[in-house]
Design a protein around this motif. Sequence first.
Motif, PDB file in Angstrom:
ATOM      1  N   GLY A  30      72.126  26.721  39.080  1.00  0.00           N
ATOM      2  CA  GLY A  30      71.497  26.786  40.387  1.00  0.00           C
ATOM      3  C   GLY A  30      71.652  28.145  41.040  1.00  0.00           C
ATOM      4  O   GLY A  30      72.392  29.000  40.552  1.00  0.00           O
ATOM      5  N   GLY A  31      70.959  28.321  42.149  1.00  0.00           N
ATOM      6  CA  GLY A  31      71.059  29.586  42.858  1.00  0.00           C
ATOM      7  C   GLY A  31      70.077  29.671  43.987  1.00  0.00           C
ATOM      8  O   GLY A  31      69.372  28.702  44.313  1.00  0.00           O
ATOM      9  N   LEU A  32      70.020  30.856  44.577  1.00  0.00           N
ATOM     10  CA  LEU A  32      69.094  31.149  45.672  1.00  0.00           C
ATOM     11  C   LEU A  32      67.941  31.973  45.122  1.00  0.00           C
ATOM     12  O   LEU A  32      68.156  33.046  44.540  1.00  0.00           O
ATOM     13  N   VAL A  33      66.731  31.452  45.276  1.00  0.00           N
ATOM     14  CA  VAL A  33      65.547  32.150  44.790  1.00  0.00           C
ATOM     15  C   VAL A  33      64.473  32.137  45.870  1.00  0.00           C
ATOM     16  O   VAL A  33      64.576  31.398  46.851  1.00  0.00           O
ATOM     17  N   GLN A  34      63.446  32.946  45.642  1.00  0.00           N
ATOM     18  CA  GLN A  34      62.334  33.002  46.585  1.00  0.00           C
ATOM     19  C   GLN A  34      61.209  32.074  46.131  1.00  0.00           C
ATOM     20  O   GLN A  34      61.115  31.742  44.939  1.00  0.00           O
ATOM     21  N   PRO A  35      60.360  31.669  47.036  1.00  0.00           N
ATOM     22  CA  PRO A  35      59.195  30.851  46.648  1.00  0.00           C
ATOM     23  C   PRO A  35      58.396  31.537  45.550  1.00  0.00           C
ATOM     24  O   PRO A  35      58.167  32.756  45.598  1.00  0.00           O
ATOM     25  N   LEU A  70      63.670  29.173  37.796  1.00  0.00           N
ATOM     26  CA  LEU A  70      65.094  28.941  37.600  1.00  0.00           C
ATOM     27  C   LEU A  70      65.249  27.934  36.481  1.00  0.00           C
ATOM     28  O   LEU A  70      64.426  27.015  36.349  1.00  0.00           O
ATOM     29  N   LYS A  71      66.288  28.086  35.680  1.00  0.00           N
ATOM     30  CA  LYS A  71      66.514  27.156  34.581  1.00  0.00           C
ATOM     31  C   LYS A  71      67.904  26.546  34.711  1.00  0.00           C
ATOM     32  O   LYS A  71      68.912  27.252  34.662  1.00  0.00           O
ATOM     33  N   LEU A  72      67.943  25.253  34.901  1.00  0.00           N
ATOM     34  CA  LEU A  72      69.200  24.528  35.001  1.00  0.00           C
ATOM     35  C   LEU A  72      69.618  24.014  33.626  1.00  0.00           C
ATOM     36  O   LEU A  72      68.766  23.707  32.785  1.00  0.00           O
ATOM     37  N   VAL A 111      70.812  19.668  27.853  1.00  0.00           N
ATOM     38  CA  VAL A 111      69.454  19.434  28.313  1.00  0.00           C
ATOM     39  C   VAL A 111      69.159  20.436  29.424  1.00  0.00           C
ATOM     40  O   VAL A 111      70.049  20.800  30.200  1.00  0.00           O
ATOM     41  N   TYR A 112      67.926  20.910  29.471  1.00  0.00           N
ATOM     42  CA  TYR A 112      67.536  21.938  30.420  1.00  0.00           C
ATOM     43  C   TYR A 112      66.445  21.421  31.350  1.00  0.00           C
ATOM     44  O   TYR A 112      65.656  20.550  30.989  1.00  0.00           O
ATOM     45  N   LEU A 113      66.415  22.001  32.527  1.00  0.00           N
ATOM     46  CA  LEU A 113      65.321  21.780  33.461  1.00  0.00           C
ATOM     47  C   LEU A 113      64.814  23.154  33.872  1.00  0.00           C
ATOM     48  O   LEU A 113      65.450  23.861  34.653  1.00  0.00           O
ATOM     49  N   GLU A 114      63.689  23.526  33.299  1.00  0.00           N
ATOM     50  CA  GLU A 114      63.083  24.802  33.642  1.00  0.00           C
ATOM     51  C   GLU A 114      62.124  24.592  34.802  1.00  0.00           C
ATOM     52  O   GLU A 114      61.204  23.772  34.716  1.00  0.00           O
ATOM     53  N   MET A 115      62.346  25.330  35.862  1.00  0.00           N
ATOM     54  CA  MET A 115      61.578  25.135  37.092  1.00  0.00           C
ATOM     55  C   MET A 115      60.808  26.404  37.397  1.00  0.00           C
ATOM     56  O   MET A 115      61.410  27.474  37.555  1.00  0.00           O
ATOM     57  N   ASN A 116      59.503  26.284  37.461  1.00  0.00           N
ATOM     58  CA  ASN A 116      58.636  27.417  37.753  1.00  0.00           C
ATOM     59  C   ASN A 116      57.917  27.202  39.080  1.00  0.00           C
ATOM     60  O   ASN A 116      57.791  26.068  39.559  1.00  0.00           O
TER      61      ASN A 116
END
Length: 126
Positions: free
Chosen positions: A8-13, A17-19, A79-84
């Motif tokens: 996790g982390g702080l990102v911009q809109p 991010l990949k969990l 297991v990964y959760l790639e979030m775009n």
Amino acid sequence: VQLQASGGGLVQPGDSLKLSCAFSGGTFSSRLILGWFRQAPGKDREYVAALNWRARYTYYEDSVKGRFTVSRDNAKNTVYLEMNNLKPEDTAVYFCASGSRLILSSYSNPQAYDFWGQGTQVTVSS
């Protein structure tokens, strides 16, 4: 069974991010389901996605379809959760969970899962 979520982390809109969720102590049966959930402040825990470990079938909540991808690395038991294209409304603590007694209709039900990781914070803000 232990699950350890990270990434996790702080990102911009619009960012990605990949969990990761490391899974240990369990058996990789054909019925093992790894789920991702999230919980924003003041809200209930919400289903995000799920993966059938053996068959690699994946399932998504409607609001993340096309943006999030669940995958797994068998060698790493992860297991990964790639979030775009992240949006401010994706801000939450993200949890991974596992269960071996689920049926398809229960994948989105947090109470159907037996084990949970500790959660990792994702904040999407400009």
